[in-house]
Design a protein around this motif. Structure first.
Motif, PDB file in Angstrom:
ATOM      1  N   ALA A 517       0.726  -1.276  -0.099  1.00 52.93           N
ATOM      2  CA  ALA A 517      -0.062  -0.129   0.043  1.00 52.93           C
ATOM      3  C   ALA A 517       0.731   1.281   0.009  1.00 52.93           C
ATOM      4  CB  ALA A 517      -0.861  -0.025   1.186  1.00 52.93           C
ATOM      5  N   ARG A 518       2.229   1.318   0.708  1.00 47.64           N
ATOM      6  CA  ARG A 518       2.888   2.284   0.714  1.00 47.64           C
ATOM      7  C   ARG A 518       3.224   2.684  -0.749  1.00 47.64           C
ATOM      8  NH1 ARG A 518       3.428   5.874   4.825  1.00 47.64           N
ATOM      9  NH2 ARG A 518       5.630   6.425   4.098  1.00 47.64           N
ATOM     10  N   LEU A 519       3.496   1.640  -1.708  1.00 47.73           N
ATOM     11  CA  LEU A 519       3.906   1.602  -3.005  1.00 47.73           C
ATOM     12  C   LEU A 519       2.819   1.863  -3.874  1.00 47.73           C
ATOM     13  CD1 LEU A 519       6.735  -0.689  -2.918  1.00 47.73           C
ATOM     14  CD2 LEU A 519       6.867   1.621  -2.883  1.00 47.73           C
ATOM     15  N   GLY A 520       1.425   1.940  -3.337  1.00 50.50           N
ATOM     16  CA  GLY A 520       0.270   2.261  -4.366  1.00 50.50           C
ATOM     17  C   GLY A 520      -0.179   1.059  -5.042  1.00 50.50           C
ATOM     18  N   VAL A 521      -0.203  -0.155  -4.334  1.00 48.66           N
ATOM     19  CA  VAL A 521      -0.681  -1.489  -4.861  1.00 48.66           C
ATOM     20  C   VAL A 521      -1.492  -2.091  -4.100  1.00 48.66           C
ATOM     21  CG1 VAL A 521       0.225  -3.408  -5.943  1.00 48.66           C
ATOM     22  CG2 VAL A 521       1.505  -1.721  -6.417  1.00 48.66           C
ATOM     23  N   GLU A 522      -2.092  -2.604  -4.483  1.00 48.42           N
ATOM     24  CA  GLU A 522      -3.427  -3.434  -3.473  1.00 48.42           C
ATOM     25  C   GLU A 522      -3.056  -4.699  -3.848  1.00 48.42           C
ATOM     26  OE1 GLU A 522      -8.099  -4.364  -2.566  1.00 48.42           O
ATOM     27  OE2 GLU A 522      -7.411  -2.517  -3.722  1.00 48.42           O
ATOM     28  N   LEU A 523      -2.708  -5.771  -2.702  1.00 48.32           N
ATOM     29  CA  LEU A 523      -2.627  -7.033  -3.058  1.00 48.32           C
ATOM     30  C   LEU A 523      -3.955  -8.012  -3.248  1.00 48.32           C
ATOM     31  CD1 LEU A 523       0.363  -7.908  -0.505  1.00 48.32           C
ATOM     32  CD2 LEU A 523       0.480  -7.218  -2.868  1.00 48.32           C
ATOM     33  N   PRO A 524      -3.905  -8.671  -4.244  1.00 45.70           N
ATOM     34  CA  PRO A 524      -5.241  -9.437  -4.450  1.00 45.70           C
ATOM     35  C   PRO A 524      -5.220 -10.888  -4.029  1.00 45.70           C
ATOM     36  CG  PRO A 524      -3.682  -9.749  -6.441  1.00 45.70           C
ATOM     37  CD  PRO A 524      -3.112  -8.922  -5.431  1.00 45.70           C
ATOM     38  N   ASP A 525      -6.327 -11.218  -3.410  1.00 47.35           N
ATOM     39  CA  ASP A 525      -6.575 -12.729  -2.841  1.00 47.35           C
ATOM     40  C   ASP A 525      -5.695 -13.076  -1.833  1.00 47.35           C
ATOM     41  OD1 ASP A 525      -7.744 -15.217  -2.772  1.00 47.35           O
ATOM     42  OD2 ASP A 525      -6.447 -15.855  -4.201  1.00 47.35           O
ATOM     43  N   VAL A 526      -5.664 -12.049  -0.744  1.00 43.00           N
ATOM     44  CA  VAL A 526      -4.788 -12.426   0.375  1.00 43.00           C
ATOM     45  C   VAL A 526      -5.499 -12.250   1.739  1.00 43.00           C
ATOM     46  CG1 VAL A 526      -2.667 -11.323  -0.501  1.00 43.00           C
ATOM     47  CG2 VAL A 526      -4.301  -9.768   0.495  1.00 43.00           C
ATOM     48  N   ASP A 527      -5.015 -12.845   2.922  1.00 41.80           N
ATOM     49  CA  ASP A 527      -5.762 -12.837   3.998  1.00 41.80           C
ATOM     50  C   ASP A 527      -5.501 -11.539   4.950  1.00 41.80           C
ATOM     51  OD1 ASP A 527      -6.778 -15.392   3.718  1.00 41.80           O
ATOM     52  OD2 ASP A 527      -4.955 -16.414   4.521  1.00 41.80           O
ATOM     53  N   GLY A 528      -4.652 -10.867   4.613  1.00 40.72           N
ATOM     54  CA  GLY A 528      -3.996  -9.633   5.339  1.00 40.72           C
ATOM     55  C   GLY A 528      -4.739  -8.426   4.761  1.00 40.72           C
ATOM     56  N   ARG A 529      -4.599  -7.237   5.523  1.00 41.84           N
ATOM     57  CA  ARG A 529      -5.008  -6.152   5.258  1.00 41.84           C
ATOM     58  C   ARG A 529      -4.095  -5.100   5.685  1.00 41.84           C
ATOM     59  NH1 ARG A 529      -7.590  -8.875   2.930  1.00 41.84           N
ATOM     60  NH2 ARG A 529      -9.710  -9.259   2.858  1.00 41.84           N
ATOM     61  N   PRO A 530      -3.862  -3.848   4.916  1.00 41.42           N
ATOM     62  CA  PRO A 530      -2.967  -2.898   5.248  1.00 41.42           C
ATOM     63  C   PRO A 530      -3.225  -2.096   6.557  1.00 41.42           C
ATOM     64  CG  PRO A 530      -4.125  -2.553   2.967  1.00 41.42           C
ATOM     65  CD  PRO A 530      -4.510  -3.742   3.579  1.00 41.42           C
ATOM     66  N   VAL A 531      -2.249  -2.035   7.482  1.00 42.04           N
ATOM     67  CA  VAL A 531      -2.211  -1.344   8.573  1.00 42.04           C
ATOM     68  C   VAL A 531      -2.401   0.210   8.311  1.00 42.04           C
ATOM     69  CG1 VAL A 531      -1.182  -0.919  10.681  1.00 42.04           C
ATOM     70  CG2 VAL A 531      -1.051  -3.262   9.928  1.00 42.04           C
ATOM     71  N   SER A 532      -3.508   0.636   8.661  1.00 41.67           N
ATOM     72  CA  SER A 532      -3.653   2.089   8.107  1.00 41.67           C
ATOM     73  C   SER A 532      -2.711   3.272   8.650  1.00 41.67           C
ATOM     74  CB  SER A 532      -5.237   2.760   8.634  1.00 41.67           C
ATOM     75  OG  SER A 532      -5.405   2.592  10.100  1.00 41.67           O
ATOM     76  N   VAL A 533      -2.299   3.135   9.788  1.00 42.12           N
ATOM     77  CA  VAL A 533      -1.427   4.090  10.427  1.00 42.12           C
ATOM     78  C   VAL A 533      -0.023   4.213   9.603  1.00 42.12           C
ATOM     79  CG1 VAL A 533      -0.481   2.678  12.328  1.00 42.12           C
ATOM     80  CG2 VAL A 533      -0.372   5.252  12.408  1.00 42.12           C
ATOM     81  N   LEU A 534       0.250   2.970   9.016  1.00 45.36           N
ATOM     82  CA  LEU A 534       1.498   2.726   8.301  1.00 45.36           C
ATOM     83  C   LEU A 534       1.649   2.840   6.940  1.00 45.36           C
ATOM     84  CD1 LEU A 534       3.058  -0.200  10.660  1.00 45.36           C
ATOM     85  CD2 LEU A 534       3.442   2.462  11.027  1.00 45.36           C
ATOM     86  N   SER A 535       0.379   2.534   6.129  1.00 46.58           N
ATOM     87  CA  SER A 535       0.189   2.191   4.810  1.00 46.58           C
ATOM     88  C   SER A 535       0.048   3.526   3.832  1.00 46.58           C
ATOM     89  CB  SER A 535      -0.674   1.223   4.674  1.00 46.58           C
ATOM     90  OG  SER A 535      -2.132   2.011   4.936  1.00 46.58           O
ATOM     91  N   ALA A 536      -0.535   4.685   4.356  1.00 49.82           N
ATOM     92  CA  ALA A 536      -0.702   5.723   3.606  1.00 49.82           C
ATOM     93  C   ALA A 536       0.028   6.920   3.929  1.00 49.82           C
ATOM     94  CB  ALA A 536      -2.038   6.216   3.541  1.00 49.82           C
ATOM     95  N   ARG A 537       0.609   7.251   2.636  1.00 51.97           N
ATOM     96  CA  ARG A 537       1.592   8.637   3.037  1.00 51.97           C
ATOM     97  C   ARG A 537       0.464   9.527   3.076  1.00 51.97           C
ATOM     98  NH1 ARG A 537       6.860   8.419   0.511  1.00 51.97           N
ATOM     99  NH2 ARG A 537       7.443   6.606  -0.241  1.00 51.97           N
ATOM    100  N   ARG A 538       0.845  10.660   3.939  1.00 52.23           N
ATOM    101  CA  ARG A 538       0.317  11.988   3.994  1.00 52.23           C
ATOM    102  C   ARG A 538       1.028  13.051   3.856  1.00 52.23           C
ATOM    103  NH1 ARG A 538      -0.630   8.010   8.070  1.00 52.23           N
ATOM    104  NH2 ARG A 538      -2.971   7.610   8.407  1.00 52.23           N
TER     105      ARG A 538
END
Length: 538
Positions: A517-538
């Motif tokens: 997510a930090r690199l702007g890519v969403e992973l398909p077909d996975v069990d995990g989810r991005p950690v919001s506080v670490l995944s988005a550039r502000r």
């Protein structure tokens, strides 16, 4: 490969540096003492979170869980060996059986340029927009040194040579092994001069790995640069006894000569992280991961099948000792818990005396009989957690336990395992026994154990006792003196990541989605989810 990054430019948009099996508790202590200053700086200025690895399966499953962003029930790799559900046959597994792709494939497909260095249990089989080096300096070895592009492995060997431990070959074993188990070990256990040689090679390994990793980082132009150092894994397994004065194999003379090799390796790993962070610019995302921990190799997995065999004999109404012994067992088992605790030290001393006075030892079992005829048996699950498989009718070919009795049998085994105590300490041997489906979604024909045995790992387990099992004495005689602890540590810096934040624990399946997510890519077909506080550039 490409040219070097221009001065003042980041070598990568995101850098992930991982210390494989570098224990967070020890590392924090060394940081506080000033012996890992880079880590101490990160602990002060980075966002910090514990990472939670897959319960019960976190040894072989740690890295596949991280790089696939899926649980072991989804990616299907948790141990280097297993008993096939359909045949009762023991077989070796390999990471070829991992059923989900690594997250860097999705990044590459999205046009991101990646460099992947020595990620354990991975393979370089898919063309990448970038490079991947496999099993040059890993603790775990399955396939041998290889790479993408294929010529990279030869380039590494000609420029840096082979890793003193991770690239070692040994004719005593198949290709699939850990180099640090065999390098500088001729006999069952290492002699002092072999331990000294191993320490020298471990320290040299950190230095050459650091040079190699920096070489490819400095080429620049990476969207993701991911490099794993494996030397903390090896020193923890092989030389824990030199670090831990309380360990039964701690040799004061050897320790006085060699010092604490685990601390020395950790200090050099810390310096290597610092060398990499010198390439970080303000817009670079940095994740430093200590993947999972290390502690003394105290577990009862080596004697579990002996205990299960005793319970099987008891279930069948087999002999349980003399009439006096049976009466003593009955009195103890029927006594209130408080009385049992009071009586336990006296009973433990009597059992220790009995153990000393008998040759052969009274707990020696007949050879393990064929699994197909047994109601239960030990299921391979590395060593930290024991595993028990029920020979279930309708699932196993020659099932011995009816489906209607399945839960009752598991309850019975759980109660009996919790009743075991360590004859040398008087303390319980097992902390808890967990039903696997309470943690994971099961498949119909998976090879998972049905029960996961969580050992109490505060003392060596060589002799156990319960009224129903009797005495089982099986010393641990292998060379590894350290083994894993479950949780890791993540330190993160970069635009939008809160400085000095103390975050809630993060599941390891969420690490790859967060990096992607930090690199702007969403992973398909996975069990995990991005950690919001670490995944988005502000």
């Amino acid at each position: 490969m490409s040219g070097r990054a221009d001065a003042g430019q980041s070598s990568a948009n995101a850098i992930v540096l991982a210390l494989d099996a570098c224990d967070p508790r020890i590392a924090r202590g060394l940081a506080a003492a000033g012996r890992m200053p880079v880590l101490q700086s990160l602990l002060t200025h980075a966002a910090v979170a514990e990472t939670r690895n897959p319960y019960g399966f976190f040894v072989s499953a740690v890295w596949p869980t991280i790089f696939t962003a899926c649980t072991p029930a989804t990616h299907n790799y948790y141990c280097w060996e297993q008993i096939d559900a359909g045949t009762y046959q023991h077989r070796f597994t390999t990471p070829r059986e991992i059923e989900r792709p690594p997250f860097w494939d999705a990044l590459s497909d999205a046009g991101k340029r990646v460099a992947i260095i020595d990620v354990p249990h991975s393979r370089a089989v898919t063309p990448l927009n970038g490079i991947q080096l496999v099993e040059w300096g890993c603790h775990d070895r399955h396939f041998g040194l290889h790479s993408w592009p294929p010529a990279l492995a030869g380039e590494v060997e000609s420029t840096f040579g082979l890793h003193p431990i991770g690239s070692a070959l040994d004719t005593r074993v198949e290709r699939q092994f850990a180099g640090d188990d065999y390098v500088h070990r001729v006999g069952p256990l290492r002699e002092p001069h072999e331990e000294k040689a191993l320490v020298a090679d471990l320290l040299a390994s950190v230095s050459v790995k650091n040079r190699l990793s920096l070489h490819y980082l400095e080429q620049g132009g990476w969207d993701l640069y991911l490099s794993v150092f494996g030397e903390g894994h090896g020193v923890g397994h092989q030389l824990w006894h030199l670090h831990d004065p309380a360990h039964p194999r701690h040799g004061t003379n050897v320790a006085a000569e060699l010092g604490d090799p685990l601390v020395e390796v950790y200090e050099r790993l810390d310096a290597a992280i610092g060398d990499h962070l010198a390439h970080v610019q303000p817009d670079t995302t940095v994740f430093v991961l200590l993947s999972h921990g290390m502690g003394p190799h105290y577990d009862g997995t080596h004697l579990l099948d002996h205990v299960l065999r005793r319970l099987e004999i008891a279930r069948e109404g087999g002999p349980q000792g003399s009439a006096l012994t049976r009466a003593a067992k009955r009195l103890y088992s029927e006594a209130p818990r408080g009385m049992q605790r009071i009586a336990r030290p006296v009973a433990a001393e009597a059992l220790r005396a009995r153990r000393r006075s008998r040759t052969p030892l009274p707990d020696e079992d007949p050879p393990m009989i064929d699994r197909a005829t047994r109601p239960w048996f030990r299921a391979p699950n590395n060593t930290v957690y024991g595993g028990i498989r029920i020979n279930l009718q309708g699932r196993e070919p020659d099932g011995q336990v009816a489906a209607a009795d399945y839960n009752a049998v598991r309850d019975e085994l759980t109660a009996e395992l919790l009743a075991l105590w360590n004859v040398d300490t008087g303390a319980p041997v097992v902390d808890r026994v967990v039903r696997t489906e309470d943690v994971y979604d099961r498949r119909d024909l998976d090879a998972f154990p049905d029960l996961i045995v969580d050992w109490r790992r505060d003392a060596e387990i060589t002799t156990v006792y319960s009224p129903r099992v009797g005495i089982v004495h099986v010393p641990y005689e292998e060379w590894r003196t350290g083994d894993h602890r479950p949780d890791g540590l993540l330190l993160a810096t970069g635009p939008g990541i809160p400085v000095g934040a103390r975050l809630a624990p993060i599941e390891s399946i969420d690490l790859a989605p967060t990096i992607a997510a930090r690199l702007g890519v969403e992973l398909p077909d996975v069990d995990g989810r991005p950690v919001s506080v670490l995944s988005a550039r502000r």
